[in-house]
Design a protein around this motif. Structure first.
Motif, PDB file in Angstrom:
ATOM      1  N   LYS A 154       0.947  -1.125   0.079  1.00  0.00           N
ATOM      2  CA  LYS A 154      -0.015  -0.100   0.150  1.00  0.00           C
ATOM      3  C   LYS A 154       0.899   1.283   0.235  1.00  0.00           C
ATOM      4  O   LYS A 154       1.653   1.562   1.026  1.00  0.00           O
TER       5      LYS A 154
ATOM      6  N   GLU B 135      -7.477  11.723   2.187  1.00  0.00           N
ATOM      7  CA  GLU B 135      -7.818  10.435   2.594  1.00  0.00           C
ATOM      8  C   GLU B 135      -9.126  10.203   1.895  1.00  0.00           C
ATOM      9  O   GLU B 135     -10.179  11.103   2.018  1.00  0.00           O
ATOM     10  N   ASN B 136      -9.356   9.042   1.248  1.00  0.00           N
ATOM     11  CA  ASN B 136     -10.529   8.562   0.564  1.00  0.00           C
ATOM     12  C   ASN B 136     -11.652   8.341   1.734  1.00  0.00           C
ATOM     13  O   ASN B 136     -11.405   7.612   2.406  1.00  0.00           O
TER      14      ASN B 136
ATOM     15  N   SER C  69     -14.653   6.396   2.998  1.00  0.00           N
ATOM     16  CA  SER C  69     -15.106   4.663   2.978  1.00  0.00           C
ATOM     17  C   SER C  69     -16.612   4.512   2.967  1.00  0.00           C
ATOM     18  O   SER C  69     -17.110   5.675   3.484  1.00  0.00           O
TER      19      SER C  69
ATOM     20  N   ARG D  65     -14.061   0.777  -0.082  1.00  0.00           N
ATOM     21  CA  ARG D  65     -13.336   2.135  -0.468  1.00  0.00           C
ATOM     22  C   ARG D  65     -14.234   2.731  -1.691  1.00  0.00           C
ATOM     23  O   ARG D  65     -14.787   1.873  -2.222  1.00  0.00           O
TER      24      ARG D  65
ATOM     25  N   THR E 191     -13.347   4.404  -4.055  1.00  0.00           N
ATOM     26  CA  THR E 191     -12.840   4.096  -5.442  1.00  0.00           C
ATOM     27  C   THR E 191     -13.147   2.878  -6.190  1.00  0.00           C
ATOM     28  O   THR E 191     -12.823   2.990  -7.399  1.00  0.00           O
TER      29      THR E 191
ATOM     30  N   GLN F 290     -17.165   7.436  -6.823  1.00  0.00           N
ATOM     31  CA  GLN F 290     -17.072   8.142  -5.492  1.00  0.00           C
ATOM     32  C   GLN F 290     -18.363   8.316  -4.878  1.00  0.00           C
ATOM     33  O   GLN F 290     -18.679   9.339  -3.944  1.00  0.00           O
TER      34      GLN F 290
ATOM     35  N   LYS G  97     -15.491  10.009   5.916  1.00  0.00           N
ATOM     36  CA  LYS G  97     -14.467   9.691   6.699  1.00  0.00           C
ATOM     37  C   LYS G  97     -15.015   8.957   7.891  1.00  0.00           C
ATOM     38  O   LYS G  97     -15.996   9.730   8.499  1.00  0.00           O
TER      39      LYS G  97
END
Lengths: 174, 129
Positions: free
Chosen positions: A130, B38-39, B41, B55, B57, B78, B116
């Motif tokens: 990662k 930070e993507n 979730s 995720r 993405t 997204q 988040k």
């Protein structure tokens, strides 16, 4: 290799191994934070006896250290071997190309830097996969490595100076 | 004093290297969070128990088993929606795509939150839950 060199390498490896073992007994606030005390011996060896001796001492220290700790062919051994060899080789080549460019402190910082970077690369390919995690932790590792590297370099500098002085006073004792 | 002698033996290259590494690593350490957003979730709960954390993405559709059958949660670009549900009024499906907040299918006990995953925007805390 002369007999005298073998004795020197054996004794230096023993010192490095001792520091390596002592360091693993120290409690650490972060599990992966290591002081890299054995690097003191690597740098001292490099300054006094050259690159070949330094790499040999590092190899002996890594292999015996992991045998004693019971991590021999495992991931900890691979990380330790990669980091140790990379830092010894980089420090050795810089020292042999330009011996006066860096003092023991500068070389120690470079050694710590390459030790950390190579370990991060190995950890990325072998275990983590990662890139975010690796990128996040890299600056912290480089920062801590620079600080511990400076401290180790300072100790090596003093050690080298004193060993050279005592070597001049008492010649051909070893 | 030994330390002073030692300081005198450091070369200019030493000092440059030391300062450079400290500055680069400190700034890297301080700005790492901003450089890597930070993507958010997607968290899917059934009966208050988390069953999936995904995720945003990765585009996919997951079937989520509730008491009445399967609720289909679709993640794309997204955003997230409930694309199919066994419930009667289909309020959750009508809610459509969301990129933050929560989708709830009350009959089938499915709660989908996106964002988040911090304490503040968790849908239900220990006291109200």
């Amino acid at each position: 290799m002369q007999l005298q060199d073998k004795y020197r390498i054996a004794i230096l490896s023993a010192y490095a191994l001792g520091l390596h073992g002592f360091e693993s007994l120290l409690p650490s606030p972060i599990p992966w934070l290591r002081l890299g005390l054995a690097n003191i011996i690597t740098i001292t060896t490099l300054f006094l006896y050259g690159t070949g001796a330094a790499v040999t001492v590092t190899l002996i220290r890594v292999v015996l250290g992991s045998l004693f700790a019971g991590t021999f062919p495992g991931p900890a051994f691979i990380l330790s071997l990669g980091g140790g060899l990379a830092s010894a080789l980089v420090m050795g080549s810089i020292f042999s190309v330009a011996p006066r460019l860096f003092s023991a402190i500068g070389l120690s910082i470079i050694g710590a830097l390459f030790h950390n970077l190579v370990q991060l690369v190995i950890a990325y390919f072998l275990f983590i996969q990662k890139i975010e995690a690796v990128l996040l932790i890299t600056p912290l590792m480089v920062l801590l490595g620079t600080l511990t590297g400076t401290a180790n370099g300072a100790v090596s500098g003093l050690l080298i100076k004193n060993l050279k002085i005592s070597g001049q006073k008492v010649q051909n004792v070893d | 004093m030994n330390l002073r002698i030692l300081l005198n033996t450091t070369t200019p290259a030493d000092k440059v290297l030391f300062s450079l590494l400290i500055i680069v690593s400190l700034s890297g350490y301080l700005f790492a969070d901003k450089l890597l957003p930070e993507n958010p979730s997607v968290r899917i709960e059934v009966n208050g128990k988390p069953v999936y954390i995904l995720r945003v993405t990765e585009n996919r559709t997951v079937p989520v088993k509730g008491p009445h059958g399967y609720t289909y949660v679709e993640i794309k670009d997204q955003r997230v929606r409930i694309s199919g549900s066994p419930c009667a009024n289909k309020l959750c499906v009508q809610q459509g795509w969301i990129s933050s907040g929560a989708l709830v299918c009350l009959p089938n006990r499915v709660v989908v939150t996106i964002g988040k995953q911090t304490e503040e925007n968790m849908p239900v805390d220990a006291i109200t839950g």
